[in-house]
Enzyme design. Structure first.
Site, PDB file in Angstrom:
ATOM      1  N   ALA B  15     -47.185 -43.535   2.817  1.00 34.02           N
ATOM      2  CA  ALA B  15     -47.223 -42.077   2.668  1.00 34.02           C
ATOM      3  C   ALA B  15     -46.370 -41.338   3.693  1.00 34.02           C
ATOM      4  O   ALA B  15     -46.047 -40.169   3.517  1.00 34.02           O
ATOM      5  CB  ALA B  15     -48.664 -41.582   2.755  1.00 34.02           C
ATOM      6  N   ARG B  16     -45.988 -42.006   4.778  1.00 39.66           N
ATOM      7  CA  ARG B  16     -45.173 -41.333   5.785  1.00 39.66           C
ATOM      8  C   ARG B  16     -43.685 -41.656   5.648  1.00 39.66           C
ATOM      9  O   ARG B  16     -42.857 -41.105   6.359  1.00 39.66           O
ATOM     10  CB  ARG B  16     -45.658 -41.695   7.201  1.00 39.66           C
ATOM     11  CG  ARG B  16     -46.962 -40.983   7.571  1.00 39.66           C
ATOM     12  CD  ARG B  16     -47.234 -40.990   9.069  1.00 39.66           C
ATOM     13  NE  ARG B  16     -47.446 -42.326   9.600  1.00 39.66           N
ATOM     14  CZ  ARG B  16     -48.629 -42.948   9.650  1.00 39.66           C
ATOM     15  NH1 ARG B  16     -49.716 -42.338   9.194  1.00 39.66           N
ATOM     16  NH2 ARG B  16     -48.729 -44.159  10.135  1.00 39.66           N
ATOM     17  N   GLY B  17     -43.356 -42.570   4.723  1.00 39.48           N
ATOM     18  CA  GLY B  17     -41.936 -42.838   4.449  1.00 39.48           C
ATOM     19  C   GLY B  17     -41.321 -41.655   3.715  1.00 39.48           C
ATOM     20  O   GLY B  17     -42.023 -40.747   3.270  1.00 39.48           O
ATOM     21  N   ASP B  40     -50.615 -45.376   5.532  1.00 38.33           N
ATOM     22  CA  ASP B  40     -49.348 -45.954   6.003  1.00 38.33           C
ATOM     23  C   ASP B  40     -49.667 -47.055   7.006  1.00 38.33           C
ATOM     24  O   ASP B  40     -50.832 -47.357   7.254  1.00 38.33           O
ATOM     25  CB  ASP B  40     -48.440 -44.847   6.594  1.00 38.33           C
ATOM     26  CG  ASP B  40     -46.967 -45.174   6.380  1.00 38.33           C
ATOM     27  OD1 ASP B  40     -46.537 -46.283   6.748  1.00 38.33           O
ATOM     28  OD2 ASP B  40     -46.262 -44.325   5.807  1.00 38.33           O
ATOM     29  N   ALA B 109     -41.104 -50.528 -11.135  1.00 39.59           N
ATOM     30  CA  ALA B 109     -39.825 -49.993 -11.635  1.00 39.59           C
ATOM     31  C   ALA B 109     -38.762 -50.000 -10.554  1.00 39.59           C
ATOM     32  O   ALA B 109     -39.027 -49.609  -9.414  1.00 39.59           O
ATOM     33  CB  ALA B 109     -40.014 -48.575 -12.160  1.00 39.59           C
ATOM     34  N   ASN B 111     -36.137 -48.119 -10.565  1.00 40.98           N
ATOM     35  CA  ASN B 111     -35.565 -46.774 -10.451  1.00 40.98           C
ATOM     36  C   ASN B 111     -36.439 -45.813 -11.252  1.00 40.98           C
ATOM     37  O   ASN B 111     -36.700 -46.048 -12.431  1.00 40.98           O
ATOM     38  CB  ASN B 111     -34.122 -46.788 -11.001  1.00 40.98           C
ATOM     39  CG  ASN B 111     -33.323 -45.566 -10.578  1.00 40.98           C
ATOM     40  OD1 ASN B 111     -33.847 -44.455 -10.560  1.00 40.98           O
ATOM     41  ND2 ASN B 111     -32.068 -45.769 -10.223  1.00 40.98           N
ATOM     42  N   HIS B 139     -22.630 -45.299  -3.619  1.00 43.39           N
ATOM     43  CA  HIS B 139     -23.729 -44.871  -2.751  1.00 43.39           C
ATOM     44  C   HIS B 139     -23.199 -44.426  -1.389  1.00 43.39           C
ATOM     45  O   HIS B 139     -22.067 -44.735  -1.018  1.00 43.39           O
ATOM     46  CB  HIS B 139     -24.735 -46.014  -2.553  1.00 43.39           C
ATOM     47  CG  HIS B 139     -25.650 -46.223  -3.715  1.00 43.39           C
ATOM     48  ND1 HIS B 139     -25.287 -46.970  -4.832  1.00 43.39           N
ATOM     49  CD2 HIS B 139     -26.909 -45.771  -3.969  1.00 43.39           C
ATOM     50  CE1 HIS B 139     -26.290 -46.966  -5.697  1.00 43.39           C
ATOM     51  NE2 HIS B 139     -27.291 -46.257  -5.209  1.00 43.39           N
ATOM     52  N   LYS B 143     -26.139 -47.657   3.043  1.00 45.40           N
ATOM     53  CA  LYS B 143     -26.845 -48.614   2.184  1.00 45.40           C
ATOM     54  C   LYS B 143     -26.527 -50.041   2.647  1.00 45.40           C
ATOM     55  O   LYS B 143     -25.383 -50.371   2.921  1.00 45.40           O
ATOM     56  CB  LYS B 143     -26.404 -48.411   0.730  1.00 45.40           C
ATOM     57  CG  LYS B 143     -27.221 -49.208  -0.276  1.00 45.40           C
ATOM     58  CD  LYS B 143     -26.930 -48.770  -1.708  1.00 45.40           C
ATOM     59  CE  LYS B 143     -27.689 -49.614  -2.717  1.00 45.40           C
ATOM     60  NZ  LYS B 143     -29.154 -49.586  -2.512  1.00 45.40           N
ATOM     61  N   GLY B 149     -29.801 -52.437  -6.564  1.00 47.77           N
ATOM     62  CA  GLY B 149     -30.749 -53.061  -7.485  1.00 47.77           C
ATOM     63  C   GLY B 149     -30.585 -52.559  -8.910  1.00 47.77           C
ATOM     64  O   GLY B 149     -30.689 -53.321  -9.870  1.00 47.77           O
TER      65      GLY B 149
END
Lengths: 252, 252, 252, 252
Positions: B15-17, B40, B109, B111, B139, B143, B149
């Protein structure tokens, strides 16, 4: 144009090739030019001289172009050359020949499409302002070399401009790469070659900086795109002694 | 929607990402969802259970996601997973867990952007009609992996469709290649990775046939583009027991 | 840079606006600049003078910018202006003020993204070589004006270059047109405005000649893209007395 | 294919036109088809019947195509029609004729390029997922109509899909518009027509949602791109009684 001006007399070498044939048609259709000789494999170069050609256009092959060009310079005939394979060493040899015939002009160009010439000029100009740059060229799948000559030349011009501006390597944090995914490198500039049915000859140069990208794209849809550049060179070469590389200097 | 329907209770792992925080905001803003737990690093998973979460959204890291997911399935909590690193072997393990808890739904998923999901669907559909195809992903330069992916998955879907249609290799006459210029190969499909400042996450699939090309392009300009897909998955997963890979099947 | 050089003292007008706030952060982070005043609605301009600002950056609104600018010139403070609405009449007034204060420099620019500045320069340069040209700008759907200021300026530069080169109208055989399909016209140049969710600020200039096209494209993905241009202008303006319109002349 | 299968006998109407001539060459080169009649202005349709044609391909003009088609249906000859100008009223008339000859098949298509057919299918499919959409078509400057028939058809398919999904108007805050800048409107969908030397026939459909865009682009570089679609239709029409509009249903 004044009526007294005689048309410039033009001979074409490689006249039965696809590009050469198109050049013959184009010269023939221009009011200020006269097509006086069409020469191909097995014909003698003397036909060009006998016809009184002032300018020769050469779209032949790398194995014969140097002999053709040497002969033209010796005879005092100006030359416009679209044949590929002109390494720096070859260009040095042409310059040496021209030192003995300072009145003769030679134009050697990797690409005669005006749009491609401008794309290279703009790429060189923009290079110092962006930390990132990549070259992507796209061609039909029958092309034998990758990258294209135009892409190689573009990457070299960009690399020179970056070096002059004190820019280092392009940023790239890639740690885990499928071999080849990040393209080939020309003096540090990533170059990618796409090959696909349905394509003719295309190139993109992508510049990237903080929060923005600038993209230059050239699309050649058929050989006719090279003809305005060939005409420009034929008209300019008689008044431009010495060696000129690329059409850039002729655009003024 | 009827007024009696209670909001679905959602917990977020990671949750903190950056992605997790965006998911928290999005769930919080949706009338039919209630954000009941934000977990987290260092927090216990029990908080999710104590809060009575019916669905968990996991945007953590490849090293912890399998433990998280195993625990959720055991507790009978549905899961929507956007964490990367799901190999076929990992997906097999998830399916094995689900066999013991057939009422639980899991959506994994690569994406969550609807446009990317459609791009993959369309690429798979178009693949059999064109002899040529290349994937180009673009990108930001931070990256770590190349190709992305999404590009890997797209190339695999295309390769499967070509094989099913009996198509052979893409045509390519390249004889003289600067190493890497023609890109990487994923089951025979050329894949090119561009990295540039100013970019976020973009992909092009170029198909070519006789005299024509068809290009599919997706541009993600910020993380918000993933939120409609996350919401779609959260709303669908409670009524969709078993494992679902990719958002495609949820688009209906 | 020599250590003795004092940082340039900079004040920001419109400091609480989205662009102004970004300018404050950027100036604050630059070693060779010092942010000495942040002024917005309701604050007095005297704060700028009291703080000893040498350069003011103005991202306010068309209704107050002329008063701000007049005051700066009177006080001998250089100015960099990104506020929109600068008609030729307004520029004339600024020049008149500067005649009395010849040591003061003012830079007024419609777009501070380096890529957009180069796109305009390249469009002006390429214009004379192609019979066809169209401008397509693409923005988020909350934009109030169509076309954008940058598109208008680009079309004007192209029109001037075409006129100087003796080119006539762009070729267009359209007989049967759905009203508006062929776009708006700026001095004869077709301009098309696309509005879509997911976009920020983008522009394409498409040039077409025999068998080829040349496309220039600029993509601004966020406001940070304007900051390198603002810094360039702030650093240049103290050594550049008089009025400078656009960043082009500063790119050297 | 089994050796016993006789080649399908094909007649071409409009055989001396640019498209018709290309169709003749293509049919002639296909092993499973036999070109038995080439008819143009001034020739009688009876030649087709005398030659025992099973399928007719019609690339003529809007003023004669209905008579041709009526005659074919009466004679029990299947037809593949690429001639433009098929309004809903015309399609109704064809269906009425076919009711009396239920064994006959007719395929009428606005575009035979497979890529264009897929682009339309994908546009229809994607329409419900994005709040914004615009169609941009690009053609050579000799084209008489704007927008193109393919663009009109694409916009209609998108409008239908949006209505079915309950989507309202595309978002657009434009207050201050140069007349025409925002394009033409086809059932509410903005459509833009670009005309430029160097182009052939191209179309882009741009979809936009929160933080992302999806772009579908088709490029036809020459008439050969229509031939695979013509072959597909010729092979399918004998087994497909009744009226088929567009190639979509034949792609399977």
């Amino acid at each position: 144009m004044s009526e007294e001006r005689e048309p410039v007399r033009v001979g074409v070498l490689g006249a039965r090739g696809r590009m050469g044939a198109e050049v013959c048609r184009t010269v023939d259709a221009a009011d200020d030019l006269e097509l006086v000789a069409m020469v191909d494999d097995g014909d003698g170069l003397f036909a060009v001289q006998d016809a009184g050609a002032e300018v020769v256009v050469d779209f032949t092959t790398p194995d014969v172009v140097m002999d053709n060009l040497h002969w033209c310079v010796e005879q005092g005939i100006h030359a416009v050359v679209g044949t590929s394979g002109f390494t720096p060493a070859r260009l040095d040899r042409v310059e040496a020949w021209l030192r003995n015939r300072p009145e003769v002009g030679v134009v050697v160009a990797p690409n005669f499409a005006l749009g491609a010439v401008l794309m290279m000029e703009f790429a060189q100009r923009a290079a110092r302002y962006f930390e990132s740059v990549e070259v992507i060229e796209l061609h039909h799948p029958k092309k034998l070399d990758a990258p294209s000559g135009t892409a190689l030349r573009t990457a070299e011009l960009i690399a020179e401009a970056r070096e002059a501006a004190g820019l280092g390597d392009v940023p790239d944090a890639t740690k885990d790469e499928l071999e080849g995914a990040r393209g080939g490198r020309v003096r540090g500039i990533p170059v990618h070659s796409i090959r696909s049915a349905g394509l003719v000859a295309h190139q993109e140069v992508l510049f990237g900086g903080v929060g923005e990208t600038l993209t230059l794209r050239h699309d050649s849809l058929d050989r006719s795109s090279f003809m305005p550049g060939v005409l420009l060179a034929v008209r300019a070469v008689t008044g431009r002694p010495g060696l000129t590389v690329g059409l850039g200097p002729l655009l003024g």
